[in-house]
Design a protein around this motif. Structure first.
Motif, PDB file in Angstrom:
ATOM      1  N   TYR A 218      -8.366   1.187   9.651  1.00  0.00           N
ATOM      2  CA  TYR A 218      -9.393   1.343  10.688  1.00  0.00           C
ATOM      3  C   TYR A 218     -10.595   0.446  10.376  1.00  0.00           C
ATOM      4  O   TYR A 218     -11.109  -0.275  11.246  1.00  0.00           O
ATOM      5  N   LEU A 219     -11.046   0.469   9.127  1.00  0.00           N
ATOM      6  CA  LEU A 219     -12.227  -0.316   8.745  1.00  0.00           C
ATOM      7  C   LEU A 219     -11.947  -1.813   8.784  1.00  0.00           C
ATOM      8  O   LEU A 219     -12.823  -2.601   9.141  1.00  0.00           O
ATOM      9  N   LYS A 220     -10.712  -2.206   8.441  1.00  0.00           N
ATOM     10  CA  LYS A 220     -10.337  -3.626   8.559  1.00  0.00           C
ATOM     11  C   LYS A 220     -10.417  -4.062  10.011  1.00  0.00           C
ATOM     12  O   LYS A 220     -10.966  -5.123  10.332  1.00  0.00           O
ATOM     13  N   ALA A 221      -9.878  -3.239  10.897  1.00  0.00           N
ATOM     14  CA  ALA A 221      -9.888  -3.556  12.331  1.00  0.00           C
ATOM     15  C   ALA A 221     -11.314  -3.647  12.869  1.00  0.00           C
ATOM     16  O   ALA A 221     -11.595  -4.428  13.784  1.00  0.00           O
ATOM     17  N   LYS A 222     -12.216  -2.845  12.293  1.00  0.00           N
ATOM     18  CA  LYS A 222     -13.624  -2.845  12.737  1.00  0.00           C
ATOM     19  C   LYS A 222     -14.455  -3.909  12.014  1.00  0.00           C
ATOM     20  O   LYS A 222     -15.659  -3.997  12.233  1.00  0.00           O
ATOM     21  N   GLN A 223     -13.827  -4.681  11.116  1.00  0.00           N
ATOM     22  CA  GLN A 223     -14.526  -5.712  10.316  1.00  0.00           C
ATOM     23  C   GLN A 223     -15.722  -5.112   9.577  1.00  0.00           C
ATOM     24  O   GLN A 223     -16.839  -5.633   9.601  1.00  0.00           O
ATOM     25  N   PHE A 224     -15.442  -4.011   8.917  1.00  0.00           N
ATOM     26  CA  PHE A 224     -16.456  -3.305   8.112  1.00  0.00           C
ATOM     27  C   PHE A 224     -17.034  -4.265   7.077  1.00  0.00           C
ATOM     28  O   PHE A 224     -16.292  -4.914   6.343  1.00  0.00           O
ATOM     29  N   PRO A 225     -18.374  -4.385   6.997  1.00  0.00           N
ATOM     30  CA  PRO A 225     -18.967  -5.418   6.138  1.00  0.00           C
ATOM     31  C   PRO A 225     -19.026  -5.074   4.648  1.00  0.00           C
ATOM     32  O   PRO A 225     -19.349  -5.931   3.838  1.00  0.00           O
ATOM     33  N   HIS A 226     -18.739  -3.822   4.288  1.00  0.00           N
ATOM     34  CA  HIS A 226     -18.880  -3.397   2.892  1.00  0.00           C
ATOM     35  C   HIS A 226     -17.519  -3.314   2.201  1.00  0.00           C
ATOM     36  O   HIS A 226     -16.484  -3.231   2.844  1.00  0.00           O
ATOM     37  N   GLN A 227     -17.554  -3.302   0.882  1.00  0.00           N
ATOM     38  CA  GLN A 227     -16.314  -3.219   0.109  1.00  0.00           C
ATOM     39  C   GLN A 227     -15.663  -1.848   0.279  1.00  0.00           C
ATOM     40  O   GLN A 227     -16.337  -0.820   0.259  1.00  0.00           O
ATOM     41  N   VAL A 228     -14.332  -1.850   0.437  1.00  0.00           N
ATOM     42  CA  VAL A 228     -13.552  -0.608   0.516  1.00  0.00           C
ATOM     43  C   VAL A 228     -12.447  -0.682  -0.535  1.00  0.00           C
ATOM     44  O   VAL A 228     -11.663  -1.624  -0.542  1.00  0.00           O
ATOM     45  N   ASP A 229     -12.414   0.298  -1.419  1.00  0.00           N
ATOM     46  CA  ASP A 229     -11.351   0.378  -2.422  1.00  0.00           C
ATOM     47  C   ASP A 229     -10.576   1.670  -2.216  1.00  0.00           C
ATOM     48  O   ASP A 229     -11.182   2.723  -1.965  1.00  0.00           O
ATOM     49  N   HIS A 230      -9.264   1.586  -2.331  1.00  0.00           N
ATOM     50  CA  HIS A 230      -8.413   2.782  -2.246  1.00  0.00           C
ATOM     51  C   HIS A 230      -7.487   2.795  -3.455  1.00  0.00           C
ATOM     52  O   HIS A 230      -6.663   1.903  -3.616  1.00  0.00           O
ATOM     53  N   LYS A 231      -7.639   3.810  -4.299  1.00  0.00           N
ATOM     54  CA  LYS A 231      -6.794   3.966  -5.480  1.00  0.00           C
ATOM     55  C   LYS A 231      -5.866   5.159  -5.261  1.00  0.00           C
ATOM     56  O   LYS A 231      -6.331   6.236  -4.867  1.00  0.00           O
ATOM     57  N   ILE A 232      -4.574   4.953  -5.524  1.00  0.00           N
ATOM     58  CA  ILE A 232      -3.568   6.004  -5.327  1.00  0.00           C
ATOM     59  C   ILE A 232      -3.042   6.448  -6.689  1.00  0.00           C
ATOM     60  O   ILE A 232      -2.687   5.610  -7.519  1.00  0.00           O
ATOM     61  N   TYR A 233      -2.995   7.761  -6.897  1.00  0.00           N
ATOM     62  CA  TYR A 233      -2.444   8.303  -8.142  1.00  0.00           C
ATOM     63  C   TYR A 233      -1.198   9.147  -7.823  1.00  0.00           C
ATOM     64  O   TYR A 233      -1.206   9.899  -6.842  1.00  0.00           O
ATOM     65  N   PRO A 234      -0.138   9.052  -8.643  1.00  0.00           N
ATOM     66  CA  PRO A 234       1.111   9.771  -8.360  1.00  0.00           C
ATOM     67  C   PRO A 234       1.037  11.227  -8.809  1.00  0.00           C
ATOM     68  O   PRO A 234       1.828  11.693  -9.627  1.00  0.00           O
ATOM     69  N   THR A 235       0.038  11.938  -8.298  1.00  0.00           N
ATOM     70  CA  THR A 235      -0.194  13.324  -8.728  1.00  0.00           C
ATOM     71  C   THR A 235      -0.337  14.221  -7.506  1.00  0.00           C
ATOM     72  O   THR A 235      -0.283  13.764  -6.371  1.00  0.00           O
ATOM     73  N   GLY A 236      -0.560  15.511  -7.777  1.00  0.00           N
ATOM     74  CA  GLY A 236      -0.852  16.455  -6.709  1.00  0.00           C
ATOM     75  C   GLY A 236      -2.306  16.393  -6.286  1.00  0.00           C
ATOM     76  O   GLY A 236      -3.098  15.606  -6.816  1.00  0.00           O
ATOM     77  N   HIS A 237      -2.656  17.245  -5.341  1.00  0.00           N
ATOM     78  CA  HIS A 237      -3.979  17.263  -4.708  1.00  0.00           C
ATOM     79  C   HIS A 237      -5.120  17.340  -5.720  1.00  0.00           C
ATOM     80  O   HIS A 237      -6.155  16.700  -5.541  1.00  0.00           O
ATOM     81  N   GLY A 238      -4.930  18.126  -6.786  1.00  0.00           N
ATOM     82  CA  GLY A 238      -6.003  18.300  -7.766  1.00  0.00           C
ATOM     83  C   GLY A 238      -5.978  17.277  -8.888  1.00  0.00           C
ATOM     84  O   GLY A 238      -6.675  17.427  -9.885  1.00  0.00           O
ATOM     85  N   PHE A 239      -5.176  16.224  -8.726  1.00  0.00           N
ATOM     86  CA  PHE A 239      -4.967  15.227  -9.781  1.00  0.00           C
ATOM     87  C   PHE A 239      -4.409  15.929 -11.026  1.00  0.00           C
ATOM     88  O   PHE A 239      -3.924  17.040 -10.951  1.00  0.00           O
ATOM     89  N   SER A 240      -4.431  15.289 -12.168  1.00  0.00           N
ATOM     90  CA  SER A 240      -3.848  15.883 -13.371  1.00  0.00           C
ATOM     91  C   SER A 240      -4.775  15.621 -14.551  1.00  0.00           C
ATOM     92  O   SER A 240      -5.644  14.748 -14.494  1.00  0.00           O
ATOM     93  N   SER A 241      -4.574  16.382 -15.643  1.00  0.00           N
ATOM     94  CA  SER A 241      -5.421  16.196 -16.821  1.00  0.00           C
ATOM     95  C   SER A 241      -5.252  14.788 -17.386  1.00  0.00           C
ATOM     96  O   SER A 241      -6.165  14.227 -17.982  1.00  0.00           O
ATOM     97  N   LYS A 242      -4.071  14.209 -17.138  1.00  0.00           N
ATOM     98  CA  LYS A 242      -3.799  12.850 -17.637  1.00  0.00           C
ATOM     99  C   LYS A 242      -4.603  11.800 -16.858  1.00  0.00           C
ATOM    100  O   LYS A 242      -5.118  10.843 -17.425  1.00  0.00           O
ATOM    101  N   THR A 243      -4.700  11.991 -15.540  1.00  0.00           N
ATOM    102  CA  THR A 243      -5.389  10.987 -14.708  1.00  0.00           C
ATOM    103  C   THR A 243      -6.885  11.249 -14.560  1.00  0.00           C
ATOM    104  O   THR A 243      -7.640  10.336 -14.242  1.00  0.00           O
TER     105      THR A 243
END
Length: 261
Positions: A218-243
């Motif tokens: 959505y933000l790419k399509a809107k040419q959002f002027p600020h930096q956007v980072d998306h990090k994905i972790y292979p965990t459940g909703h609450g993340f994990s003690s490891k991550t």
């Protein structure tokens, strides 16, 4: 590596806010991050962010917004966004805080007010949201919205009532209704600063990775002027003690980079 900064914690006395201020001990003005959790009403998110951020020279206003005080709504229903905006107003009254450097961090159900106040209030200059939703959802106990602004319900979506189906699938079913998604989706392009999204690819509560990707697109399509980072972790909703340590450090680094430096 710099020595951890010492900090003081004090109760916030401002309007009807139930909040704590975690303030680094320094003679310089410091940036501030407004921190709050989601469907868990406890102080957990506020305290965790208060400790990790204040030790790195960033003040935190950690707040709770339902159940934890007689003055607050008893359930996650009809929460006024003005309450969160008051935390920003309070930041401007603290002499040690640089009110030109305000951030927001939240997650899960807290992603909704996190995005909404960052969209409504241009004083927010940096945002971190974990396991986010790209739309607003209904309240926990009523059929109407979880959030209000200026006395009106924020347009929101409802989970379909399907028996014997896991919650994740109910969210997926609701999100198939493109028209309802369009009405309830946030105007992310109005956010006034960089955005970090952290999602969980094995999220069993709601599809946070899919919804995060839709925010990025959505933000790419809107040419959002600020930096956007998306990090994905292979965990459940609450993340994990490891991550968790890596995620915490990433959040600290984001705010140090975007608000402190």
């Amino acid at each position: 590596m710099a020595e951890p900064t010492e900090y003081d914690t004090k109760k916030v006395e401002y309007k009807n806010l139930i909040a704590k201020l975690y303030l680094p001990k320094t003679s310089k003005k410091v940036p501030v991050v407004i921190a709050f959790g989601g469907s868990d009403p406890s102080w957990g998110m506020a305290d965790a962010n208060g400790e990790m951020m204040a030790r790195n020279g960033i003040a935190v206003i950690g707040l709770v917004y339902f159940k934890m005080d007689p003055s607050l709504p008893p359930t996650l229903d009809h929460i006024p966004l003005e309450y969160f905006i008051d935390a920003i107003n309070y930041a401007e009254t603290v002499p040690q805080i640089d009110a030109a450097k305000i951030g927001v961090v939240s997650g899960s159900r807290g992603s909704e007010p996190g995005f909404l106040i960052s969209i409504l209030d241009q004083r927010v200059k940096s945002v971190v949201i974990t396991t986010p939703s790209h739309v607003a959802w209904g309240g926990m106990t009523t059929a109407s919205s979880a959030w209000t602004y200026q006395g009106k319900d924020i347009p929101s979506m409802r989970l379909p009532d399907i028996a014997n189906v896991p919650q994740l699938q109910r969210f997926a079913k609701a999100l198939e209704d493109q028209e309802q998604v369009r009405k309830a989706m946030f105007a992310f392009e109005k956010i006034n600063g960089p955005l970090l999204l952290v999602s969980a690819s094995n999220d069993q509560i709601w599809p946070s990775t899919l919804m995060s990707k839709q925010i990025v697109d959505y933000l790419k399509a809107k040419q959002f002027p600020h930096q956007v980072d998306h990090k994905i972790y292979p965990t459940g909703h609450g993340f994990s003690s490891k991550t968790a340590p890596e995620i915490k450090q990433m959040i600290i680094d984001h705010f140090v980079r975007t608000l402190k430096n």
